[in-house]
Design a protein around this motif. Structure first.
Motif, PDB file in Angstrom:
ATOM      1  N   TYR A  97      46.436  29.801  23.691  1.00  0.00           N
ATOM      2  CA  TYR A  97      47.313  28.984  24.526  1.00  0.00           C
ATOM      3  C   TYR A  97      48.136  29.819  25.512  1.00  0.00           C
ATOM      4  O   TYR A  97      48.850  29.272  26.345  1.00  0.00           O
ATOM      5  N   ASP A  98      48.021  31.136  25.417  1.00  0.00           N
ATOM      6  CA  ASP A  98      48.740  32.003  26.349  1.00  0.00           C
ATOM      7  C   ASP A  98      47.924  32.315  27.594  1.00  0.00           C
ATOM      8  O   ASP A  98      48.439  32.928  28.538  1.00  0.00           O
ATOM      9  N   ILE A  99      46.651  31.928  27.604  1.00  0.00           N
ATOM     10  CA  ILE A  99      45.758  32.297  28.700  1.00  0.00           C
ATOM     11  C   ILE A  99      45.201  31.041  29.362  1.00  0.00           C
ATOM     12  O   ILE A  99      44.436  30.295  28.759  1.00  0.00           O
ATOM     13  N   ASP A 100      45.598  30.824  30.616  1.00  0.00           N
ATOM     14  CA  ASP A 100      45.083  29.690  31.392  1.00  0.00           C
ATOM     15  C   ASP A 100      43.872  30.091  32.224  1.00  0.00           C
ATOM     16  O   ASP A 100      43.026  29.261  32.547  1.00  0.00           O
ATOM     17  N   THR A 101      43.825  31.346  32.615  1.00  0.00           N
ATOM     18  CA  THR A 101      42.693  31.860  33.387  1.00  0.00           C
ATOM     19  C   THR A 101      42.604  33.362  33.185  1.00  0.00           C
ATOM     20  O   THR A 101      43.619  34.043  32.967  1.00  0.00           O
ATOM     21  N   PHE A 102      41.378  33.887  33.234  1.00  0.00           N
ATOM     22  CA  PHE A 102      41.189  35.329  33.182  1.00  0.00           C
ATOM     23  C   PHE A 102      41.123  35.932  34.583  1.00  0.00           C
ATOM     24  O   PHE A 102      41.111  37.159  34.729  1.00  0.00           O
ATOM     25  N   LYS A 103      41.089  35.100  35.613  1.00  0.00           N
ATOM     26  CA  LYS A 103      40.954  35.608  36.976  1.00  0.00           C
ATOM     27  C   LYS A 103      42.244  36.292  37.420  1.00  0.00           C
ATOM     28  O   LYS A 103      43.337  35.871  37.090  1.00  0.00           O
ATOM     29  N   TRP A 104      42.074  37.377  38.194  1.00  0.00           N
ATOM     30  CA  TRP A 104      43.200  38.038  38.840  1.00  0.00           C
ATOM     31  C   TRP A 104      42.690  38.610  40.159  1.00  0.00           C
ATOM     32  O   TRP A 104      41.541  38.346  40.551  1.00  0.00           O
ATOM     33  N   HIS A 105      43.521  39.370  40.855  1.00  0.00           N
ATOM     34  CA  HIS A 105      43.137  39.796  42.205  1.00  0.00           C
ATOM     35  C   HIS A 105      41.971  40.778  42.201  1.00  0.00           C
ATOM     36  O   HIS A 105      41.337  40.985  43.247  1.00  0.00           O
ATOM     37  N   ASN A 106      41.649  41.363  41.054  1.00  0.00           N
ATOM     38  CA  ASN A 106      40.521  42.288  40.978  1.00  0.00           C
ATOM     39  C   ASN A 106      39.295  41.675  40.306  1.00  0.00           C
ATOM     40  O   ASN A 106      38.395  42.408  39.886  1.00  0.00           O
ATOM     41  N   SER A 107      39.250  40.357  40.185  1.00  0.00           N
ATOM     42  CA  SER A 107      38.056  39.702  39.644  1.00  0.00           C
ATOM     43  C   SER A 107      36.988  39.589  40.729  1.00  0.00           C
ATOM     44  O   SER A 107      37.290  39.435  41.912  1.00  0.00           O
ATOM     45  N   ALA A 108      35.740  39.653  40.299  1.00  0.00           N
ATOM     46  CA  ALA A 108      34.611  39.485  41.218  1.00  0.00           C
ATOM     47  C   ALA A 108      33.490  38.766  40.487  1.00  0.00           C
ATOM     48  O   ALA A 108      33.301  38.980  39.279  1.00  0.00           O
ATOM     49  N   PRO A 109      32.744  37.906  41.181  1.00  0.00           N
ATOM     50  CA  PRO A 109      31.583  37.267  40.538  1.00  0.00           C
ATOM     51  C   PRO A 109      30.580  38.321  40.078  1.00  0.00           C
ATOM     52  O   PRO A 109      30.315  39.297  40.785  1.00  0.00           O
ATOM     53  N   PHE A 110      30.049  38.143  38.890  1.00  0.00           N
ATOM     54  CA  PHE A 110      29.039  39.065  38.383  1.00  0.00           C
ATOM     55  C   PHE A 110      27.696  38.693  38.978  1.00  0.00           C
ATOM     56  O   PHE A 110      27.261  37.543  38.921  1.00  0.00           O
ATOM     57  N   GLU A 111      27.009  39.669  39.542  1.00  0.00           N
ATOM     58  CA  GLU A 111      25.756  39.425  40.255  1.00  0.00           C
ATOM     59  C   GLU A 111      24.525  39.587  39.369  1.00  0.00           C
ATOM     60  O   GLU A 111      23.400  39.395  39.838  1.00  0.00           O
ATOM     61  N   TRP A 112      24.693  39.960  38.101  1.00  0.00           N
ATOM     62  CA  TRP A 112      23.586  40.141  37.165  1.00  0.00           C
ATOM     63  C   TRP A 112      22.550  41.121  37.718  1.00  0.00           C
ATOM     64  O   TRP A 112      21.349  40.903  37.631  1.00  0.00           O
ATOM     65  N   HIS A 113      23.058  42.223  38.273  1.00  0.00           N
ATOM     66  CA  HIS A 113      22.174  43.232  38.861  1.00  0.00           C
ATOM     67  C   HIS A 113      22.794  44.606  38.673  1.00  0.00           C
ATOM     68  O   HIS A 113      24.012  44.774  38.821  1.00  0.00           O
ATOM     69  N   SER A 114      21.973  45.589  38.356  1.00  0.00           N
ATOM     70  CA  SER A 114      22.483  46.934  38.097  1.00  0.00           C
ATOM     71  C   SER A 114      23.127  47.551  39.331  1.00  0.00           C
ATOM     72  O   SER A 114      24.017  48.401  39.200  1.00  0.00           O
ATOM     73  N   ARG A 115      22.706  47.137  40.517  1.00  0.00           N
ATOM     74  CA  ARG A 115      23.266  47.728  41.737  1.00  0.00           C
ATOM     75  C   ARG A 115      24.763  47.488  41.821  1.00  0.00           C
ATOM     76  O   ARG A 115      25.521  48.388  42.225  1.00  0.00           O
ATOM     77  N   GLN A 116      25.230  46.308  41.455  1.00  0.00           N
ATOM     78  CA  GLN A 116      26.660  46.032  41.490  1.00  0.00           C
ATOM     79  C   GLN A 116      27.417  46.966  40.546  1.00  0.00           C
ATOM     80  O   GLN A 116      28.467  47.507  40.897  1.00  0.00           O
TER      81      GLN A 116
END
Length: 289
Positions: free
Chosen positions: A257-276
């Motif tokens: 109940y202490d966490i509404d979102t895990f997103k922050w300014h350093n979040s990025a969509p995961f591309e499911w690729h080793s290059r990222q």
């Protein structure tokens, strides 16, 4: 291929344990079991073993390609007991272990099988590979209350760091070529994570050897296995992209109940690729190109 115990599997499957690399999936709950197993099959592991509660089921295609072993992951030391039993039963074989909803990525894994990567690593006289646990989480916890979504997966693109690993047998002096790595959700929500569980490094790929033992902190009894590189140059490292911490934080009553979102300014969509992961510096190819 269904076995009622790990003892039965080891007794009946000498042939499987004699040819690696072997992937072991430790199933703690019913989240993303099938995708985890299929991911390891696609990487090219010769055998995939699923240690899982008896009440869980697998689809028909996985029943034919995966060694399913009834196993209780809720008891103390379940991980160490299972991996150490397999080490003793599969000498000289490469073994990889992970939990469900965890996905291995190594440099160029989209075009090169895990057998190729480990063959090169072996030629460099390395018997273990450092992996970093990179936390994944959904960007919408209302839609995905357990924080798990393959389509909406995000990761932290920064906030990772390392500290010297003290050697208690040498008055706390740093161990050679060993570091403790931190970051991700365990760093951002450290008040909800016991200190012993905050590290994100795991020697998840290793070659079984006589007398080798996995310890509770995901390190091994042979100290050279715990090093990040050999003395003469950098080696390959890999990542395990994992929903495990996000799941725990959203199912534990003390943090849910202490966490509404895990997103922050350093979040990025995961591309499911080793290059990222390579571009973010979360793993490196060493001398392998």
């Amino acid at each position: 291929m269904h076995y009622t115990s790990l003892t039965q599997f080891i007794s009946d499957q000498n042939a499987a344990l004699a040819k690696g690399p072997i992937a072991v999936v430790l199933v703690e709950d019913d989240v993303e079991i099938n995708t985890t197993l299929r991911h390891n099959l696609q990487l090219g592991f010769k055998h995939v073993i699923a240690l899982m509660p008896a009440q869980f089921t697998l689809p028909r295609d996985l029943q034919e390609t995966v060694h399913r072993v009834d196993y209780n992951m809720s008891r103390e030391a379940a991980t160490e007991d299972a991996i150490n039993a397999l080490i003793a039963a599969a000498p000289d074989q490469w073994i990889y272990y992970c939990y469900n909803a965890e996905y291995l990525f190594y440099p160029f894994c989209e075009t090169r099988a895990v057998t190729e990567m480990l063959a090169f690593h072996t030629e460099e006289r390395r018997a273990a590979m450092l992996t970093y646990i990179i936390d994944l989480y959904s960007d919408d916890l209302e839609q995905h209350p357990d924080a798990v979504s393959l389509d909406r997966a995000h990761l932290d693109r920064s906030g990772y760091y390392a500290l010297a690993r003290p050697d208690q047998t040498k008055d706390g002096h740093p161990k050679e070529r060993q570091l403790d790595f931190y970051g991700g959700l365990r760093w951002r929500y450290e008040e909800h994570v016991p200190p012993a569980r905050r590290k994100i490094d795991r020697i998840a790929l290793f070659r079984a050897a006589p007398g080798l033992k996995l310890r509770e902190d995901h390190t091994f009894s042979h100290e050279e296995y715990n090093t990040y590189a050999c003395p003469w140059h950098h080696n390959i490292t890999a990542t395990i992209c994992s929903f495990r911490t996000a799941k725990a934080l959203k199912t534990n009553p003390g943090s849910r109940y202490d966490i509404d979102t895990f997103k922050w300014h350093n979040s990025a969509p995961f591309e499911w690729h080793s290059r990222q992961l390579l571009d973010l510096g979360l793993m490196e190819p060493g001398q392998w190109f």
